[in-house]
Design a protein around this motif. Structure first.
Motif, PDB file in Angstrom:
ATOM      1  N   PRO A 269      12.217  14.639  -4.498  1.00 31.21           N
ATOM      2  CA  PRO A 269      12.897  13.847  -5.913  1.00 31.21           C
ATOM      3  C   PRO A 269      13.814  12.605  -5.392  1.00 31.21           C
ATOM      4  N   GLY A 270      13.454  11.417  -6.081  1.00 25.92           N
ATOM      5  CA  GLY A 270      14.124  10.145  -5.768  1.00 25.92           C
ATOM      6  C   GLY A 270      13.548   9.096  -4.501  1.00 25.92           C
ATOM      7  N   SER A 271      12.384   9.706  -4.034  1.00 27.82           N
ATOM      8  CA  SER A 271      11.628   8.949  -2.869  1.00 27.82           C
ATOM      9  C   SER A 271      10.702   7.843  -3.482  1.00 27.82           C
ATOM     10  N   CYS A 272      10.388   8.008  -4.872  1.00 23.45           N
ATOM     11  CA  CYS A 272       9.574   6.578  -5.328  1.00 23.45           C
ATOM     12  C   CYS A 272      10.429   5.296  -5.164  1.00 23.45           C
ATOM     13  N   ASN A 273      10.890   4.889  -4.366  1.00 20.85           N
ATOM     14  CA  ASN A 273      11.706   3.627  -4.230  1.00 20.85           C
ATOM     15  C   ASN A 273      11.053   2.620  -3.361  1.00 20.85           C
ATOM     16  N   GLY A 274       9.771   2.348  -3.028  1.00 22.37           N
ATOM     17  CA  GLY A 274       9.501   1.557  -2.330  1.00 22.37           C
ATOM     18  C   GLY A 274       8.700   0.348  -2.891  1.00 22.37           C
ATOM     19  N   PHE A 275       8.929  -0.797  -2.520  1.00 24.75           N
ATOM     20  CA  PHE A 275       8.246  -1.966  -3.151  1.00 24.75           C
ATOM     21  C   PHE A 275       7.704  -2.799  -2.425  1.00 24.75           C
ATOM     22  N   ALA A 276       6.461  -3.517  -3.051  1.00 26.26           N
ATOM     23  CA  ALA A 276       5.747  -4.663  -2.334  1.00 26.26           C
ATOM     24  C   ALA A 276       6.723  -5.642  -2.251  1.00 26.26           C
ATOM     25  N   THR A 277       6.886  -6.314  -1.127  1.00 29.94           N
ATOM     26  CA  THR A 277       7.820  -7.391  -0.895  1.00 29.94           C
ATOM     27  C   THR A 277       6.971  -8.905  -0.923  1.00 29.94           C
ATOM     28  N   ASP A 278       5.772  -8.639  -0.967  1.00 29.38           N
ATOM     29  CA  ASP A 278       4.827 -10.137  -1.345  1.00 29.38           C
ATOM     30  C   ASP A 278       4.165  -9.908  -2.604  1.00 29.38           C
ATOM     31  N   LEU A 279       4.320 -10.869  -3.349  1.00 22.36           N
ATOM     32  CA  LEU A 279       3.585 -11.204  -4.751  1.00 22.36           C
ATOM     33  C   LEU A 279       2.495 -12.427  -4.573  1.00 22.36           C
ATOM     34  N   TYR A 280       1.608 -12.263  -5.292  1.00 21.45           N
ATOM     35  CA  TYR A 280       0.516 -13.351  -5.340  1.00 21.45           C
ATOM     36  C   TYR A 280       0.058 -13.791  -6.599  1.00 21.45           C
TER      37      TYR A 280
END
Length: 334
Positions: A269-280
């Motif tokens: 629980p609570g581990s869905c917190n990674g985000f892409a750092t590059d956007l295109y």
């Protein structure tokens, strides 16, 4: 080989608690004009509907709690593919509703020839632009490992599967000794033409590791694949494991199974917190593009294969520390 015919209406069947070994298709479900066959080692179950044999609607129900191991095929023909569970047929005109494939352990599935695929689970109903489909498919809480072939796929959805949900599965060790690019955790190829909005494919809360691509989408429809563990929490490494229009952010940053005694995968629980750092960002043309491989759409996830269309939208969703890559083009921004 035993044949069991006319088992009554094919709705609401449950196939469970089989231990299957040594066959090229360990669990074979063929849906062709409303006829199904389930092929096991030593047993052929043939389910025949007495209603309209063309374009009928069937609720085929559930495949659960089976153990499938050591399936091998090296037949040099159209039948040379291999699978733990295969659900077809490519020419089907019928409709299957609410199929569930869950809590199965599928290991060591091999296809021995370069041009043949090995899949843990393959749902191929009506992939040949036929009118059939599988509605509201659920593939969940399965453990799939040791898949090897000319193409290796943990789960392949090559038929029409509108509203499919793939969740809480553990998929690992998928390889192709012939071409590493064809080692994929979950594949949605361009033959899957039935999953556009508002019934997209959902791939969530899975652990997909030791593959070349965790998720590959060859269709034109965006796949929602948030909250999966990809074997790494490094944003650039996660992005490299995704192919095609896939919305994969946020993703899991912890690959620990919260319930290791259970089949499948249960995220911490609570581990869905990674985000892409590059956007295109890409305009409506690929002329002169360097960073992206498709035209833009603000409904996309903003990846190189599925970029945004406007800088304004990219800015609106960016987090602190993100980098926005804008490809060559003409942008009319407000």
């Amino acid at each position: 080989m035993y044949f069991v015919d006319r088992l009554g209406e094919p709705d609401n069947r449950v196939v469970n608690k089989f231990s299957l070994m040594f066959y090229h298709l360990a669990l074979f479900i063929k849906q062709l004009n409303c006829k199904q066959s389930a092929l096991f080692v030593g047993y052929l179950f043939f389910l025949d509907s007495s209603i309209n044999p063309y374009g009928c609607i069937i609720s085929f129900s559930r495949f659960t709690d089976n153990c499938i191991n050591n399936v091998f095929n090296s037949t040099p023909s159209a039948l040379g593919n291999s699978a733990g569970i295969w659900f077809g047929q490519s020419t089907s005109t019928g409709i299957i509703n609410n199929l569930i494939i869950d809590r199965n352990i599928i290991t060591n599935i091999y296809a021995g020839l370069a041009g043949k695929a090995a899949s843990g689970i393959d749902v191929g109903t009506a992939w040949n632009n036929i009118t059939g489909k599988v509605n509201n498919l659920k593939i969940r809480y399965n453990t799939i490992s040791g898949i090897s072939g000319g193409q290796g796929y943990g789960i392949q959805l090559d038929g029409k599967t509108p509203g499919a949900e793939i969740s809480n599965n553990t998929i690992s060790n998928v390889v192709s000794p012939f071409n590493a690019a064809f080692a994929v955790g979950v594949l949605v190829p361009n033959t899957n033409t039935g999953s556009a909005l508002p019934t997209p494919i959902l791939i969530n809360n899975n652990s997909i590791t030791t593959v070349t691509y965790t998720i590959a989408n060859g269709s034109i429809n965006l796949v929602n694949a948030t909250c999966n563990w990809y074997g790494t929490a490094i944003p650039s490494a996660v992005a490299a494991l995704i192919s095609g229009p896939v919305s994969y952010s946020p993703f899991l940053t912890n690959g620990t199974d919260d319930q290791p005694g259970s089949i499948g995968f249960q995220p911490v629980p609570g581990s869905c917190n990674g985000f892409a750092t590059d956007l295109y960002v890409n305009d409506n043309s690929q002329t002169g593009d360097v960073y992206t491989t498709a035209i833009g759409n603000d409904a996309n996830p903003g990846t190189p294969a599925a970029p945004f269309a406007t800088m304004a939208h990219a800015i609106s969703v960016a987090n602190a520390g993100n980098t926005i890559y804008v490809d060559a083009g003409t942008y009319n921004e407000n």
